[in-house]
Design a protein around this motif. Structure first.
Motif, short mmCIF file in Angstrom:
data_model
loop_
_atom_site.label_atom_id
_atom_site.label_comp_id
_atom_site.label_asym_id
_atom_site.label_seq_id
_atom_site.Cartn_x
_atom_site.Cartn_y
_atom_site.Cartn_z
N VAL A 13 -4.99 2.43 -3.31
CA VAL A 13 -4.87 1.72 -4.60
C VAL A 13 -4.89 0.21 -4.44
O VAL A 13 -5.54 -0.50 -5.20
N LEU A 14 -4.22 -0.30 -3.44
CA LEU A 14 -4.12 -1.75 -3.30
C LEU A 14 -5.43 -2.38 -2.86
O LEU A 14 -5.63 -3.57 -3.02
N VAL A 15 -6.33 -1.58 -2.32
CA VAL A 15 -7.59 -2.11 -1.83
C VAL A 15 -8.53 -2.47 -2.96
O VAL A 15 -9.32 -3.40 -2.87
N ILE A 16 -8.42 -1.74 -4.04
CA ILE A 16 -9.38 -1.89 -5.13
C ILE A 16 -9.41 -3.32 -5.64
O ILE A 16 -10.48 -3.89 -5.85
N VAL A 72 0.71 -2.98 -7.58
CA VAL A 72 0.41 -2.15 -8.74
C VAL A 72 1.69 -1.43 -9.15
O VAL A 72 2.25 -0.66 -8.37
N ASP A 73 2.16 -1.68 -10.35
CA ASP A 73 3.31 -0.97 -10.92
C ASP A 73 2.77 0.13 -11.82
O ASP A 73 2.25 -0.14 -12.90
N PHE A 74 2.87 1.38 -11.36
CA PHE A 74 2.33 2.50 -12.12
C PHE A 74 3.23 2.92 -13.27
O PHE A 74 2.88 3.82 -14.02
N TRP A 83 3.54 0.08 -6.02
CA TRP A 83 2.84 -0.09 -4.75
C TRP A 83 2.67 -1.58 -4.49
O TRP A 83 2.29 -2.33 -5.39
N THR A 84 2.92 -2.01 -3.25
CA THR A 84 2.69 -3.41 -2.92
C THR A 84 2.34 -3.53 -1.45
O THR A 84 2.61 -2.62 -0.65
N ALA A 85 1.73 -4.65 -1.06
CA ALA A 85 1.42 -4.94 0.33
C ALA A 85 1.63 -6.43 0.56
O ALA A 85 1.50 -7.24 -0.37
#
Length: 485
Positions: A13-16, A72-74, A83-85
């Motif tokens: 998800v974070l790659v997009i 990304v906060d789903f 999700w975070t990086a």
């Protein structure tokens, strides 16, 4: 401009959010292009989900985008949280009209936080990523993505009272949810509550040709809609679909402890190799189990425990086994060669061939089709050899003592009982041969061999229709011998 790069890379998800910036290489204003792609990515997220990020940098020479703190906060969609990086890097971008390519995607210090759990990874790295077409959503994006290799390292997760850790996970030849190879090492699963204690470790696992597309094809809403009473059957069917094409697997150095078991269970190795594939289905192969060690207490009745008092180890059972299964299309036969060893107890070797198998059994075959196939099968031949490895002598000693007899007297009584049964059942010459072989086996503790050689094609169904035991003997045409080394 297409959403292809954004949605297609949503497998991570974070790659997009970063991959879409690759279109900046084709435009005069890199920053404007990145911002437009970020806006497209936000539009592709589920309702209520939010994407934020820190500073980013576009390198036109390297065809790369580096972004700080993509998040990304789903908002609870599909049970997901935030999700975070720490950083995401996409390099070697090559977008065109039909697909988007990225030579390398790197995520560092990835985390997922939820209301009831968390997940962290030190690194996620994908090589040679290709997104085909123009995916419309996350699910189709996953099914239209190809990745040469995907590596995740240093995984730690917690949910409720369960913790999960993994040294490294590697997937290769990922294509639309199908994996050419999946492997991981140093898996640990533990629970914190003593009354529900579970401790599982696996040193190494691998699987070849695993199909995850049935799982990917389901939305979180569809999964949640499965009724509780159907959940088990649903999981079994889903699992069968995912592993039906497996051409190999290996599990090594497994250790399992739980509150329900008095002692540790261990497994040295479990493998499937040399798979036989017909019409795209795995119909045979060589499988082996090595060094399964389990405590005797839960599986051996207390009155039989004295038999094991002279064995070493006295309190554990160690099992190894192998199976080679093959289908012969020309002969329409299915053969099995099985070997089972209970260490320091006995070994059983079985060779079996079934005929009139018009189609090979496989995992995707329905239960009804499998029953029809097996009922129409015939027994061509069977060969079994039982070898005593140390169990017979202590068993005879214990049973003789329990009946107040010597070992010789016990053997004599067993032979008399067997002879009377043969006579009562009218088993004839084969029955008498079996009694003689049994006596030689008990006296010499050697190897007992039983061969079934039907004189003509004998459907398995006919054994159930036989009226008397002597009729069964006539169909089987058995022979009994004792082998000496």
């Amino acid at each position: 401009m297409s959403k292809r790069a954004w949605v297609g890379l949503s497998a991570a998800v974070l790659v997009i959010a970063v991959a879409g910036g690759g279109y900046a290489l084709l435009l005069s204003s890199a920053n404007d292009a990145v911002e437009r792609n970020i806006a497209q990515f936000r539009d592709s997220l589920p309702a209520g989900a939010v994407f934020t990020h820190g500073a980013y940098d576009v390198d036109l020479l390297e065809r790369s985008v580096t972004m700080a703190s993509p998040t990304v906060d789903f908002n609870g969609y599909g049970g997901l949280g935030v999700w975070t990086a720490a950083q995401a890097v996409v390099s070697g971008l090559e977008p065109d009209e039909t697909e988007t390519r990225a030579a390398r995607i790197l995520l560092e210090d990835v985390s997922l936080s939820e209301l009831d759990g968390s997940l962290r990874l030190e690194v996620v790295e994908a090589q040679d990523v290709v997104i085909a077409g123009d995916p419309l959503d996350l699910r189709s994006g996953l099914l239209q993505t190809r990745i040469a290799s995907l590596r995740a390292g240093g995984l730690e997760a917690a949910a409720g009272d369960v913790t999960f850790a993994l040294g490294e996970l590697l997937m290769t030849e990922v294509d639309g949810g199908k994996l050419g190879d999946l492997r991981f090492d140093d898996l640990t699963i533990e629970t914190r509550e003593p009354e529900d204690r579970i401790n599982l470790t696996v040193g190494f696992f691998s699987a070849a040709d695993l199909d995850l597309s049935p799982l990917i094809s389901l939305t979180p809403t569809e999964l949640a809609a499965v009724p509780d009473q159907q959940a088990f059957d649903f999981a079994v069917e889903l699992g069968r679909d995912m592993v039906s094409g497996l051409t190999g697997y290996a599990i090594e150095q497994l250790r399992f402890e739980s509150a329900g078991l008095p002692e540790l269970m261990e497994l040295a190795a479990l493998r499937l190799t040399d798979a036989q594939i017909i019409d795209g289905q795995v119909v045979g192969g060589f499988s082996e189990l090595r060094g399964l060690s389990i405590p005797l207490g839960p599986i051996v009745p207390s009155d039989a425990m004295p038999i094991f008092s002279s064995l070493s180890p006295q309190d554990r059972l160690s099992l190894s086994a192998s199976l080679d299964q093959r289908y012969d299309p020309a002969a329409e036969s299915l053969s099995f060669v099985q070997d089972v060893v209970l260490h320091d107890l006995f070994e059983l070797e079985i060779a079996l061939r079934l005929g009139n198998i018009t189609s090979p059994p496989h995992l995707r075959m329905s239960e009804l089709d499998l029953q029809v196939t097996m009922l129409s099968a015939s027994l061509d031949e069977a060969d079994a050899v039982l070898t005593d490895l140390g169990l017979l002598q202590p068993a005879l000693e214990v049973f003789a003592a329990q009946r107040g007899l010597t070992e010789e007297e016990l053997i004599g009584q067993l032979i008399v009982d067997a002879a009377e049964a043969v006579q009562a059942l009218q088993l004839g010459a084969p029955g008498l041969q079996a009694v003689q072989a049994l006596e030689a086996f008990l006296l010499d503790t050697g190897r007992l061999r039983i061969v079934l050689a039907p004189r003509e094609e004998t459907p398995l169904l006919s054994f159930g229709l036989a009226r008397t035991p002597s009729d069964v003997m006539e169909l089987l045409n058995p022979s009994f011998t004792v082998l000496t080394d």
